[in-house]
Write an enzyme that holds these catalytic residues in place. Structure first.
Site, mmCIF file in Angstrom:
data_model
loop_
_atom_site.group_PDB
_atom_site.id
_atom_site.type_symbol
_atom_site.label_atom_id
_atom_site.label_comp_id
_atom_site.label_asym_id
_atom_site.label_seq_id
_atom_site.Cartn_x
_atom_site.Cartn_y
_atom_site.Cartn_z
ATOM 1 N N ARG A 71 0.840 -1.200 0.000
ATOM 2 C CA ARG A 71 0.000 0.000 0.000
ATOM 3 C C ARG A 71 0.876 1.250 0.000
ATOM 4 O O ARG A 71 2.049 1.213 0.349
ATOM 5 C CB ARG A 71 -0.913 0.013 1.232
ATOM 6 N N TYR A 77 -1.517 -3.539 -6.866
ATOM 7 C CA TYR A 77 -1.256 -4.311 -5.651
ATOM 8 C C TYR A 77 -2.385 -4.268 -4.620
ATOM 9 O O TYR A 77 -2.878 -3.187 -4.272
ATOM 10 C CB TYR A 77 0.021 -3.795 -4.977
ATOM 11 N N LYS A 79 -9.653 -2.498 1.530
ATOM 12 C CA LYS A 79 -9.401 -1.353 2.395
ATOM 13 C C LYS A 79 -10.170 -0.108 1.929
ATOM 14 O O LYS A 79 -10.677 0.664 2.742
ATOM 15 C CB LYS A 79 -7.888 -1.072 2.492
ATOM 16 N N HIS A 114 -10.630 -2.525 11.307
ATOM 17 C CA HIS A 114 -9.528 -3.367 10.820
ATOM 18 C C HIS A 114 -9.296 -4.476 11.841
ATOM 19 O O HIS A 114 -8.309 -4.461 12.579
ATOM 20 C CB HIS A 114 -8.280 -2.473 10.662
ATOM 21 N N SER A 156 -1.382 -3.491 10.330
ATOM 22 C CA SER A 156 -0.991 -4.365 9.229
ATOM 23 C C SER A 156 0.275 -5.139 9.575
ATOM 24 O O SER A 156 1.218 -4.581 10.134
ATOM 25 C CB SER A 156 -0.741 -3.521 7.976
ATOM 26 N N CYS A 173 0.741 -7.379 11.818
ATOM 27 C CA CYS A 173 0.967 -7.516 13.262
ATOM 28 C C CYS A 173 0.220 -8.702 13.864
ATOM 29 O O CYS A 173 -0.023 -8.739 15.071
ATOM 30 C CB CYS A 173 0.613 -6.225 13.989
ATOM 31 N N ASP A 200 -9.257 -9.839 8.796
ATOM 32 C CA ASP A 200 -8.750 -8.487 8.494
ATOM 33 C C ASP A 200 -9.765 -7.370 8.765
ATOM 34 O O ASP A 200 -9.368 -6.295 9.179
ATOM 35 C CB ASP A 200 -8.319 -8.429 7.021
ATOM 36 N N ARG A 219 2.347 -11.984 -0.526
ATOM 37 C CA ARG A 219 1.012 -12.343 -0.024
ATOM 38 C C ARG A 219 0.478 -13.603 -0.692
ATOM 39 O O ARG A 219 0.840 -13.929 -1.814
ATOM 40 C CB ARG A 219 0.032 -11.189 -0.333
ATOM 41 N N ARG A 266 2.751 -3.757 17.702
ATOM 42 C CA ARG A 266 4.069 -4.388 17.689
ATOM 43 C C ARG A 266 4.989 -3.462 18.458
ATOM 44 O O ARG A 266 5.400 -2.431 17.940
ATOM 45 C CB ARG A 266 4.471 -4.509 16.213
#
Ligand code: GTP
Ligand code: SPV
Ligand code: MN
Length: 582
Positions: free
Chosen positions: A70, A198, A207, A227, A249, A251, A276, A365, A396
């Protein structure tokens, strides 16, 4: 033709006359159509078959090397008023946003096929689901949307019935990062994305629609688009609690959502509902219910192996699309942390050389339908969704954040979510490993001003007294040698059990200014190779470090000016005061 379908037809005609495709194709979502596109992409060279004995129906796509994640710096929220987008978003006026990308869309589909993809986010018969139509010139997008969403004829029928849909226009353009923009027009319920093929930039249902546009709609309509993964935790007695977790993302959402309990946790079982995104609504009884708007996974490949995530490891051995991984001599996909085989080529198709870089891109991915997951819950297809017992925020953090703690109440929980910080990851193009604020894991995905978003979260406490409890977890604490203190992955079940024990009022806790922490011994560590020192470090707070953190949250809140809800400022000040008096 109904009014809605003629509006759709009119939009397709307008886009076609502006972008000049050679052909227009309306997707039905059939398996034959999927196979036809796979065949065509192999001929054009945008997809290659993997070893069909070991990986039946699996294919590899390699992105342009500049197009692997992204692009938050090129992602805009285009609202009439800049303040409505907030300091958390890049903003452009709708007029400028349209003008900028419309110029790039001019004649862009010459020599290409324009695909029309009607899709439904959420179970096709759920009142909570919402439809959209993506127009794209990328067959890679079509095949990914087929795996990730309820796409094709059934969605088109629902659109005809409902009379409304989110409009998403996408072209890969020339993949030049200088001509790449991901534009959102929440007030018009539309998206225009150009210059990237992508994931989150191009699969507009994900998203762009299910978070940025949906969060905006959710605020207007009184629900939440988040999310979050959704999982069911079944105890040995057969009781199931549903938990929704918001981690930034890369994590750990996909991993937690399909966790396999270690042998020591006999009788426990995790069911996956989503990995997600969650859409949350209050039901007539005042309980918060969740649906997963998606029906497939676009998951991080590196680190996936039979020990860390056996469900994912097994489910991607068939019917999966791999993006940006390496290959073995045997034409099997390979990635760092796979633990078996060795690479001969890397994600750019070059001979693998560890001195040049990893075989798989860190943000490589897999795309796979949720039905491939052995732990997929049939309730993920339930129109009414599942009732949520606990909301868990996380990040994180090498330092500071304990393994788990619980907010005192909803208002404090909103502060905990708003204060989330996390080290950046390869899911976005940019620096990796820098701690930044990522409230509710929504920094890249909230379609409006965070101050209004937090006010919206706070308002739920006025509507019901049956809200879930709120927690915060951190699987990523490190010791001074950079080793993870907590084993993570399957062992995270032990922390989920404490969370459910708290919800069921079966266990006490240590009260601190930042919330309730587990007492030593209340998290089951039997059979774990973890020192008492490590457990102490994971279940205590460092007062001085937390004072700095709470002050920094206060400064972050300052950037929202007087739009910041007073309740959040009060919570932040209460914690600061309590820390000072320790
Ligand atoms: P997005 O799809 O980007 O939203 O990511 P996600 O939140 O689903 O993250 P995912 O589960 O794919 O995990 C990202 C990375 O973190 C992978 O490389 C995992 O192997 C690693 N990871 C996941 N869970 C844990 C954990 O409990 N401990 C440690 N140390 N690493 C983990
Ligand atoms: C994320 O970055 O949070 C993802 C991958 O889930 S993407 O679809 O690219 O947004
Ligand atoms: Mn994500």
């Amino acid at each position: 033709m109904t009014t809605c379908l003629s509006a759709l037809q009119q939009w397709v005609d307008d886009v076609a006359s502006h972008t000049q495709p050679d052909t227009i194709y309306w997707c039905t979502g059939s398996d034959a159509e999927y196979q036809q596109l796979i065949d065509e992409m192999q001929i054009s060279g945008t997809l290659s078959a993997l070893n069909q004995d070991q990986y039946p129906n699996c294919y590899l796509h390699l992105s342009h090397p500049s197009d692997v994640a992204r692009v938050e710096h090129l992602t805009f929220i285009c609202t009439e008023k800049e303040k409505d987008a907030g300091p958390n978003n890049h903003w452009m006026s709708p007029a400028e946003g349209h003008a900028k990308v419309d110029a790039l869309f001019k004649n862009v589909m010459r020599g290409r096929t324009l695909y029309v993809i009607p899709y439904c986010m959420g179970p096709i018969d759920s009142p909570y689901s919402r439809c959209g139509v993506e127009i794209t010139d990328s067959p890679y997008v079509v095949i990914n949307m087929k795996l990730m969403t309820r796409m094709g004829s059934a969605a088109l029928a629902r659109i005809e019935r409902e009379g409304s849909f989110v409009k998403g226009l996408h072209s890969t353009g020339d993949l030049d990062p200088d001509r790449r923009f991901i534009m959102h027009f929440p007030e018009e319920l539309s998206i225009k994305s150009i210059g990237s093929g992508y994931g989150g930039n191009a699969l507009l249902g994900k998203k762009c629609h299910a978070l940025r546009i949906a969060s905006y709609q959710a605020r207007e309509e009184g629900w939440l688009a988040e999310h979050m993964l959704i999982l069911g935790l079944e105890s040995p007695d057969g009781d199931t609690h549903y938990i929704a977790c918001a981690f930034p993302s890369a994590c750990g959402k996909t991993n937690l959502a399909m966790l396999i309990p270690p042998k020591s946790q006999l009788g426990w079982k995790i069911w996956t509902l989503g990995d997600d995104i969650a859409w949350l609504h209050l039901d007539d009884d005042g309980r918060l219910r969740a649906i997963n708007p998606e029906c497939g996974y676009f998951g991080v490949v590196p680190g996936t192996n039979s020990q860390t995530n056996k469900n994912a490891f097994d489910m991607i051995t068939r019917d999966a699309i791999f993006t940006n991984v390496g290959l073995t001599a045997n034409n099997e996909p390979w990635w760092e942390g796979k633990k078996v085989g060795k690479p001969v080529t890397d994600w750019q198709g070059r001979d693998y050389d560890p001195d040049v870089g990893p075989a798989a891109h860190p943000n490589s991915r897999f795309t796979v339908a949720a039905t491939n997951n052995p732990s997929y819950s049939s309730l993920a297809e339930a129109a009414e969704g599942v009732p949520i017992s606990a909301i868990v925020f996380g990040g994180r953090r090498k330092k500071l954040a304990p393994l788990v703690y619980e907010a005192r109440d909803w208002q404090h929980g909103v502060l905990v979510g708003a204060g989330v910080a996390s080290e950046t990851t390869a899911a976005n193009i940019g620096e990796v490993g820098v701690v930044r604020r990522d409230p509710m894991a929504m920094k890249p995905f909230c379609g409006y001003n965070f101050a209004d978003y937090w006010a919206h979260w706070l308002s739920f406490a006025e509507r019901t007294d049956k809200l879930p409890r709120i927690f915060h977890v951190n699987w990523f604490r490190q010791d001074s040698d950079g080793r993870f203190l907590w084993p993570g992955f399957g062992e995270n079940l032990r922390v989920l059990r404490w969370i459910i024990d708290r919800c069921e009022q079966r266990v006490g806790a240590k009260e601190t200014p930042i919330g309730y922490l587990p007492e030593p011994g209340d998290i089951d560590i039997e059979g774990l190779d973890i020192s008492a020192d490590a457990m102490r470090a994971l279940t205590r707070i460092d007062t001085q470090q937390w004072q700095v953190e709470i002050e920094s949250i206060g400064e972050y809140f300052d950037s929202f000016g007087d739009r910041l809800p007073a309740a959040l400022r009060q919570e932040q000040q209460r914690i600061a005061k309590e820390l000072a008096s320790l």
